[in-house]
Design a protein around this motif. Sequence first.
Motif, mmCIF file in Angstrom:
data_model
loop_
_atom_site.group_PDB
_atom_site.id
_atom_site.type_symbol
_atom_site.label_atom_id
_atom_site.label_comp_id
_atom_site.label_asym_id
_atom_site.label_seq_id
_atom_site.Cartn_x
_atom_site.Cartn_y
_atom_site.Cartn_z
ATOM 1 N N HIS A 97 2.962 2.019 2.194
ATOM 2 C CA HIS A 97 1.466 1.838 3.288
ATOM 3 C C HIS A 97 1.008 0.633 4.425
ATOM 4 N N PHE A 98 1.375 0.590 5.369
ATOM 5 C CA PHE A 98 0.906 -0.612 5.670
ATOM 6 C C PHE A 98 0.224 -0.439 6.717
ATOM 7 N N PHE A 99 -1.195 -1.272 7.059
ATOM 8 C CA PHE A 99 -2.187 -0.892 7.515
ATOM 9 C C PHE A 99 -2.160 -0.975 8.649
ATOM 10 N N ASN A 100 -2.669 -0.209 9.467
ATOM 11 C CA ASN A 100 -2.534 -0.960 11.101
ATOM 12 C C ASN A 100 -4.033 -1.225 11.307
ATOM 13 N N PRO A 101 -3.271 -2.635 12.613
ATOM 14 C CA PRO A 101 -2.488 -2.662 12.935
ATOM 15 C C PRO A 101 -1.791 -3.767 12.074
ATOM 16 N N PRO A 102 -0.723 -3.610 11.446
ATOM 17 C CA PRO A 102 0.216 -4.539 10.608
ATOM 18 C C PRO A 102 0.052 -5.598 11.022
ATOM 19 N N ARG A 103 0.616 -5.986 11.905
ATOM 20 C CA ARG A 103 0.376 -7.847 12.157
ATOM 21 C C ARG A 103 -0.856 -8.954 12.258
ATOM 22 N N TYR A 104 -2.178 -7.750 12.122
ATOM 23 C CA TYR A 104 -2.978 -8.297 11.464
ATOM 24 C C TYR A 104 -3.904 -8.005 9.745
ATOM 25 N N MET A 105 -3.304 -6.776 9.829
ATOM 26 C CA MET A 105 -4.535 -6.043 8.975
ATOM 27 C C MET A 105 -3.319 -6.744 7.590
ATOM 28 N N ARG A 106 -4.132 -7.121 6.390
ATOM 29 C CA ARG A 106 -3.415 -7.735 5.154
ATOM 30 C C ARG A 106 -2.553 -6.441 4.163
ATOM 31 N N LEU A 107 -3.332 -5.805 4.280
ATOM 32 C CA LEU A 107 -2.819 -4.409 3.242
ATOM 33 C C LEU A 107 -1.631 -3.753 2.828
ATOM 34 N N LEU A 108 -0.987 -3.404 2.224
ATOM 35 C CA LEU A 108 0.800 -3.283 1.816
ATOM 36 C C LEU A 108 0.175 -2.818 1.033
ATOM 37 N N GLU A 109 0.365 -1.210 0.733
ATOM 38 C CA GLU A 109 0.403 -0.617 -0.378
ATOM 39 C C GLU A 109 1.370 0.154 -0.347
ATOM 40 N N LEU A 110 2.101 0.211 -2.034
ATOM 41 C CA LEU A 110 3.307 0.295 -2.862
ATOM 42 C C LEU A 110 3.331 1.880 -3.595
ATOM 43 N N VAL A 111 4.321 2.479 -3.553
ATOM 44 C CA VAL A 111 3.822 3.704 -4.097
ATOM 45 C C VAL A 111 5.269 3.852 -4.647
ATOM 46 N N LYS A 112 5.560 3.548 -6.359
ATOM 47 C CA LYS A 112 7.015 4.124 -6.446
ATOM 48 C C LYS A 112 6.471 5.403 -7.441
ATOM 49 N N GLY A 113 7.068 6.088 -7.593
ATOM 50 C CA GLY A 113 7.416 7.543 -8.802
ATOM 51 C C GLY A 113 8.718 7.560 -9.291
ATOM 52 N N PRO A 114 8.703 8.103 -10.758
ATOM 53 C CA PRO A 114 9.374 8.505 -11.804
ATOM 54 C C PRO A 114 10.433 7.800 -10.959
ATOM 55 N N LYS A 115 11.091 8.175 -10.578
ATOM 56 C CA LYS A 115 12.867 8.208 -10.765
ATOM 57 C C LYS A 115 12.665 6.023 -9.439
ATOM 58 N N THR A 116 12.394 6.440 -9.133
ATOM 59 C CA THR A 116 12.091 4.430 -8.389
ATOM 60 C C THR A 116 12.783 3.396 -9.681
ATOM 61 N N ASP A 117 14.023 2.631 -9.062
ATOM 62 C CA ASP A 117 14.482 1.913 -9.368
ATOM 63 C C ASP A 117 13.638 0.545 -10.153
ATOM 64 N N GLU A 118 13.582 0.118 -11.357
ATOM 65 C CA GLU A 118 11.695 -0.939 -11.009
ATOM 66 C C GLU A 118 12.104 -2.587 -10.746
ATOM 67 N N GLU A 119 13.659 -2.179 -10.802
ATOM 68 C CA GLU A 119 14.221 -3.690 -9.954
ATOM 69 C C GLU A 119 14.144 -3.764 -9.048
ATOM 70 N N THR A 120 14.153 -2.713 -8.465
ATOM 71 C CA THR A 120 13.632 -2.438 -6.254
ATOM 72 C C THR A 120 12.926 -2.416 -5.948
ATOM 73 N N TYR A 121 11.906 -1.888 -6.627
ATOM 74 C CA TYR A 121 10.503 -1.718 -6.278
ATOM 75 C C TYR A 121 9.723 -3.628 -6.630
ATOM 76 N N GLN A 122 10.293 -4.276 -7.494
ATOM 77 C CA GLN A 122 9.319 -5.860 -7.983
ATOM 78 C C GLN A 122 9.968 -5.972 -6.777
ATOM 79 N N MET A 123 11.552 -6.218 -6.227
ATOM 80 C CA MET A 123 12.654 -7.034 -5.208
ATOM 81 C C MET A 123 11.381 -6.281 -3.462
ATOM 82 N N LEU A 124 10.800 -5.570 -3.325
ATOM 83 C CA LEU A 124 10.290 -5.397 -2.414
ATOM 84 C C LEU A 124 8.473 -5.793 -2.260
#
Length: 363
Positions: free
Chosen positions: A56-83
């Motif tokens: 979830h990038f906050f708008n406008p993404p080129r200026y707003m610094r926040l990026l909320e990351l949300v994973k689910g119970p099936k999300t691969d942890e290594e992939t999540y950490q890489m992202l």
Amino acid sequence: IEAVAENLEIKHTVYNNVVPHLKDSVIMTSNTSGIPLADLIKVLPESLQSKFIITHFFNPPRYMRLLELVKGPKTDEETYQMLASIGKDVLGKGIVHAKDTPNFIGNRIGTYWTLIGMVEALRMGLTVEEADAVMGRPIGAPKTGIFALGDVVGLDLIPHVTESMSSNLPKDDMYNIGVNEQKKLGIEKILSSMIMEGYTGRKGKGGFYRLNSESGKKIKEARDLKTGEYHKATRKVGLECVKAAKKGLRQLVEYNDKGGEYAWNVLSKTLAYAASLVPNITDTIVNVDLAMKNGFLWKKGPFEMLDDLGPSWFASRIAEDGIKIPKLLESVAEGNFYEENNDIVLFFGTDGKYHKINRPEGY
């Protein structure tokens, strides 16, 4: 990264169209701000469900610094950490780890703050200029405050956000109690009539504020919340609490004028709400504070503000107002949510202990 309209049917159609063309190595994400991850992945094959994350990038993404990351119970942890690493190191974002709950962190608290800000302003008979003068820089928020912020975001979005939040939250949630107050005061009707007239904010003819250039000069005007008429916007609202706020947040909310009372009425509910949501929406208070600072540009997050006010003082004062004291606020008791030990900053955890804030390498 999928960033189409906030409509589950449309998103599922897009997923079904693109899935046959994806490589096995793909990481698939959605920029949704409110649709649960569990609902989004229903049409995806098992192999993709483990590679699916909400970014979830906050708008406008080129200026707003926040990026909320949300994973689910099936999300691969290594992939999540890489992202998370890509978001932090390549994009330079402030990463906040949120749970799969309605509107995540920033919007869950931020939309409640704006809702209560409007409710209390109308209930107390404040003008939009007075409300924004208090809910802006005196509390450490941008000078847009509540009503001018609505104009920036777009007033036509507010009913959709309210409906989405309201339908996904329990009836006894503080947000839904605020929505009921909004209905009683007629704020819904004010917004719907403004939208119908084309007053959708800065992208329309104006909103709570507008620029009138009839006389050849551009004059900023503000809307009267009761009559709907516009008048020349007042620059100096004459509230003494605004000056008192320079000495601190406590001086603002304790100041004996309608601005000080308004500040307390809004902040008492907003900060109590934020404290009640941990660990439901995220594991730590640090994530909440970072979300509000990077997403809504507050100078201090809710728990830093509570430290400024004094957690025990705040708890006793909201109890007098009949607001339930959140468990986290009870646990911190006479202490603070943050403690500094030389160069180490500690935060108060949901386990009742203090923990070191782990800064990313190169922070």
